[in-house]
Design a protein around this motif. Structure first.
Motif, PDB file in Angstrom:
ATOM      1  N   ARG A 187       0.832  -1.206   0.000  1.00 13.40           N
ATOM      2  CA  ARG A 187       0.000   0.000   0.000  1.00 13.40           C
ATOM      3  C   ARG A 187       0.865   1.253   0.000  1.00 13.40           C
ATOM      4  O   ARG A 187       0.535   2.254  -0.616  1.00 13.40           O
ATOM      5  CB  ARG A 187      -0.912   0.015   1.231  1.00 13.40           C
ATOM      6  CG  ARG A 187      -2.039  -0.991   1.156  1.00 13.40           C
ATOM      7  CD  ARG A 187      -3.086  -0.733   2.232  1.00 13.40           C
ATOM      8  NE  ARG A 187      -2.590  -1.035   3.558  1.00 13.40           N
ATOM      9  CZ  ARG A 187      -3.233  -1.764   4.457  1.00 13.40           C
ATOM     10  NH1 ARG A 187      -4.424  -2.258   4.171  1.00 13.40           N
ATOM     11  NH2 ARG A 187      -2.725  -1.985   5.638  1.00 13.40           N
ATOM     12  N   SER A 188       1.948   1.225   0.769  1.00 23.54           N
ATOM     13  CA  SER A 188       2.838   2.384   0.807  1.00 23.54           C
ATOM     14  C   SER A 188       4.211   1.970   1.309  1.00 23.54           C
ATOM     15  O   SER A 188       4.355   0.935   1.961  1.00 23.54           O
ATOM     16  CB  SER A 188       2.270   3.477   1.724  1.00 23.54           C
ATOM     17  OG  SER A 188       2.317   3.051   3.068  1.00 23.54           O
ATOM     18  N   VAL A 189       5.191   2.788   0.969  1.00 23.36           N
ATOM     19  CA  VAL A 189       6.535   2.611   1.503  1.00 23.36           C
ATOM     20  C   VAL A 189       6.955   3.960   2.070  1.00 23.36           C
ATOM     21  O   VAL A 189       6.848   4.986   1.386  1.00 23.36           O
ATOM     22  CB  VAL A 189       7.539   2.177   0.415  1.00 23.36           C
ATOM     23  CG1 VAL A 189       8.920   1.936   1.030  1.00 23.36           C
ATOM     24  CG2 VAL A 189       7.059   0.927  -0.319  1.00 23.36           C
ATOM     25  N   THR A 190       7.393   3.971   3.325  1.00 24.05           N
ATOM     26  CA  THR A 190       7.831   5.199   3.965  1.00 24.05           C
ATOM     27  C   THR A 190       9.210   4.949   4.565  1.00 24.05           C
ATOM     28  O   THR A 190       9.425   3.896   5.166  1.00 24.05           O
ATOM     29  CB  THR A 190       6.862   5.609   5.087  1.00 24.05           C
ATOM     30  OG1 THR A 190       5.560   5.745   4.521  1.00 24.05           O
ATOM     31  CG2 THR A 190       7.268   6.923   5.728  1.00 24.05           C
ATOM     32  N   GLY A 191      10.114   5.889   4.386  1.00 22.05           N
ATOM     33  CA  GLY A 191      11.447   5.603   4.888  1.00 22.05           C
ATOM     34  C   GLY A 191      12.235   6.799   5.348  1.00 22.05           C
ATOM     35  O   GLY A 191      11.990   7.935   4.938  1.00 22.05           O
ATOM     36  N   ILE A 192      13.178   6.514   6.245  1.00 20.18           N
ATOM     37  CA  ILE A 192      14.291   7.426   6.526  1.00 20.18           C
ATOM     38  C   ILE A 192      15.410   6.924   5.629  1.00 20.18           C
ATOM     39  O   ILE A 192      15.987   5.867   5.892  1.00 20.18           O
ATOM     40  CB  ILE A 192      14.717   7.363   8.005  1.00 20.18           C
ATOM     41  CG1 ILE A 192      13.583   7.835   8.907  1.00 20.18           C
ATOM     42  CG2 ILE A 192      15.983   8.187   8.237  1.00 20.18           C
ATOM     43  CD1 ILE A 192      13.871   7.654  10.395  1.00 20.18           C
ATOM     44  N   LEU A 193      15.680   7.639   4.541  1.00 17.02           N
ATOM     45  CA  LEU A 193      16.566   7.095   3.508  1.00 17.02           C
ATOM     46  C   LEU A 193      17.899   7.826   3.414  1.00 17.02           C
ATOM     47  O   LEU A 193      18.741   7.454   2.617  1.00 17.02           O
ATOM     48  CB  LEU A 193      15.875   7.160   2.132  1.00 17.02           C
ATOM     49  CG  LEU A 193      14.556   6.395   1.976  1.00 17.02           C
ATOM     50  CD1 LEU A 193      13.991   6.601   0.577  1.00 17.02           C
ATOM     51  CD2 LEU A 193      14.754   4.912   2.254  1.00 17.02           C
TER      52      LEU A 193
END
Lengths: 404, 404
Positions: free
Chosen positions: A144-150
């Protein structure tokens, strides 16, 4: 023995290149054999036991070399070099996010045509095996989603801001520069360009969607300074990248965000990266690991070198995505650059944005669309999305109560 | 079209089996075709559109079926069935931790001899792709230890104990039973046997080490009751499994543990699992995801079904491990079962274990060897390792100050 080992040509011998070489020639020496290491400045490398060459072409023309590892970085000469390597039917492993974000589609296609592999796990998330997970294990969970500290550098800075309250913002930025985490021109990290590139690569592997890095909306961390310092209390500001699906629509965003105290990223500090993959079938999948550094990045290169023998499933390109960027953002904290107050307030009023001043030139905006916010960005020092009621309770309510 | 799809035989149609079937026949219907579903009790399954059979053998004898998915569970008939399937050169995907923990080595060998695959990602960590990560991405990081919350049921119970302070332990255990998280005989979860089995599978993939589940030292959560309730404040008790390397020595342990407030597992609640892989080259790698449930487990089965076409690297069995179990444990909280006080105290004194009473029959032991603790276990209601000074500060110091 030698013939059983995979023959590698290494292009680049910086921090990552050195660690790749070290790992290949120690713990992995039974599997790999590094025949040549291409460098630009032989005078900077006094080692006599390493097979250096100054000719990138020699790696391509050497018929014994099966796989080329590119850790030069940047677009040129890396682009021409990788193209030529693929055209000569050599598989390529690269850590080059810049190149993959802008030319990945073309190079992937070329690799497929040539029947070889192009792998780049090290380009995103440092040591976190996110691309492998998106390609294989997580693709069945219906993402559904990807969220990151990248971005490890900005996370290091935000951690220092939070844990060392007596130091000024400028002082901490200078330390980050001294440690090599920030370039003299820190735009690439602080303006979110590095994150845009990584998010482009994630979007491809999570959704089969081809984004152009520069088209991902990004709110800069650049203008963050001492008046905003109170926001860093409790370490709850994270510089987040997110890509989110709704039906056949995808929206992506890079924005400094105040996360709740219960958020899974709350303990992700220093140069660590974190990626949360939200799925239809199994809820949130969290991966956390070191986001930068020679050894962690080298580990991802090594993982690709092993994976080259195991052709991975192709990315699913079947969905014809609509890209949408103008979603409303909810509560946003703005600080207006000195002298721009009138201009910004008049613009907010014109857009019928409800706001509450919380200081001389700081505002909590109740709901604002991303497009308005971005059009205001040059006049704003910082915009942080505030999804957290907790923070409002613990800090802002008093100031809000005074202001309302 | 049908011939391009992989033909699957599904054995078992419980919670996991249903979700595997659902996912195979909806989002993955272009890739897979479920030819037969073996069930034991046809009267319990009124569906007319599902190709049910009551004969497990029919799946093995069907030459069209390429891969068998086993989600029956338990040792028999699953063991004979999987053996026969492998002997008939069918690849097998299973969620059966019990079978793999006890017979994995033999079945893996058989699969290799037959040139087919035996995959079992769903047997450990629910939706977390831990085996795939240990096999591929993380093996190049030089693993030092693996620590995990591997049992969703006990984590659900510990979360409830912490978040609902007004409910009794018995009441919460009853809720877990009512929800199907605990069997009528809850030993399998509460005594740590489920975790032992999963840790055996992890030990194989992380270190190439063959452990016998029953030989992994385990401290039970079984005797936990209301007098111990104060320990659950702040949600910091986790039922941890750990396997740790020092040189060529491996030690493993399953023990209820009080973690520090900064520990990466602190927010891992309800039925979620978490696995922390500590590595030489990239520090800690954390993976968190749902540890139980039909859909999450089915996702891991699906990941294996895709991976079957991509032969994974073999586990490295080159190290001849020494297994050591008698390490000292540091600070431990003990509550002594009523009537056993004298016996336990005399035993502690005999072993020259230093301890401090903190109540009528509760003790904080400064350092104790695992072997002494385990030999005392039947007389103890609970033993929790206390690595955290924070906890001591926040709660125990006052009581300790009174007692010393």
């Amino acid at each position: 023995m030698k013939n059983q080992r995979k023959c590698i040509g290494l292009a680049g011998f910086g921090v990552v290149g050195r660690h790749v070489y070290e790992q290949l020639t120690t713990v992995h020496r039974k599997q790999f054999y590094v025949k040549a290491v291409a460098i630009k400045h032989p005078d900077r490398h006094p080692e006599t036991d390493i097979p250096f060459t100054t000719s990138l072409d020699s790696l391509i023309w050497d018929s014994e070399i099966e796989v080329i590892v590119e850790v030069i970085g940047g677009i040129q000469p890396a682009y021409d070099f990788i193209r030529q390597a693929l055209l000569h039917k050599k598989s390529v492993v690269t850590a080059n996010k810049y190149l993959i974000a802008y030319h990945g589609n073309e190079l992937r296609k070329l690799a497929a045509e040539q029947g070889v592999q192009l792998l780049y796990e090290a380009s995103v998330g440092g040591s976190i095996p996110i691309l492998s997970a998106l390609n294989c294990s997580l693709r069945h969970h219906q993402i559904r989603s990807v969220t990151g500290i990248l971005n490890g550098s900005t996370n290091f800075i935000l951690t220092a801001l939070s844990s060392q309250p007596n130091r000024s913002v400028d002082d901490i930025l200078q330390e980050a520069r001294d440690k090599g985490f920030l370039e003299a021109d820190p735009s690439f990290d602080l303006k979110g360009w590095d994150i845009q590139q990584k998010l482009t690569i994630i979007a491809w592997h999570a959704f089969g969607c081809r984004l152009v890095p520069g088209e991902i909306p990004v709110l800069s961390l650049m203008g963050f300074s001492d008046p905003d310092r109170f926001l860093t209390r409790y370490g709850r500001i994270k510089y987040l990248a997110t890509i989110c699906r709704e039906g056949d629509t995808l929206s992506s965003l890079v924005i400094p965000t105040l996360i709740e105290d219960t958020h899974p990223f709350i303990r992700v500090q220093d140069e660590f990266n974190a990626i949360l993959v939200d799925t239809e079938y199994s809820g949130g999948q969290l991966l956390v690991g070191k986001g930068a550094g020679g050894h962690p990045t080298a580990c991802s290169v090594l993982a690709d070198l092993i994976a080259i023998d195991h052709r991975l499933p192709d990315v699913d390109e079947s969905v014809d995505w609509t890209i949408r960027h103008a979603q409303p953002l909810g509560q946003v904290y703005l600080r207006v650059a000195s002298g721009k107050e009138k201009q910004v307030i008049s613009r907010l009023k014109k857009e019928q944005v409800v706001f509450r001043p919380i200081g001389n030139d700081q505002y909590v905006v109740r709901s604002i669309s991303l497009s308005v916010l971005m059009s205001l960005q040059t006049d704003l020092a910082l915009a942080v999305k505030l999804p957290s009621q907790l923070f409002i309770e613990s800090h802002l309510t008093q100031r809000l109560a005074l202001a309302v």
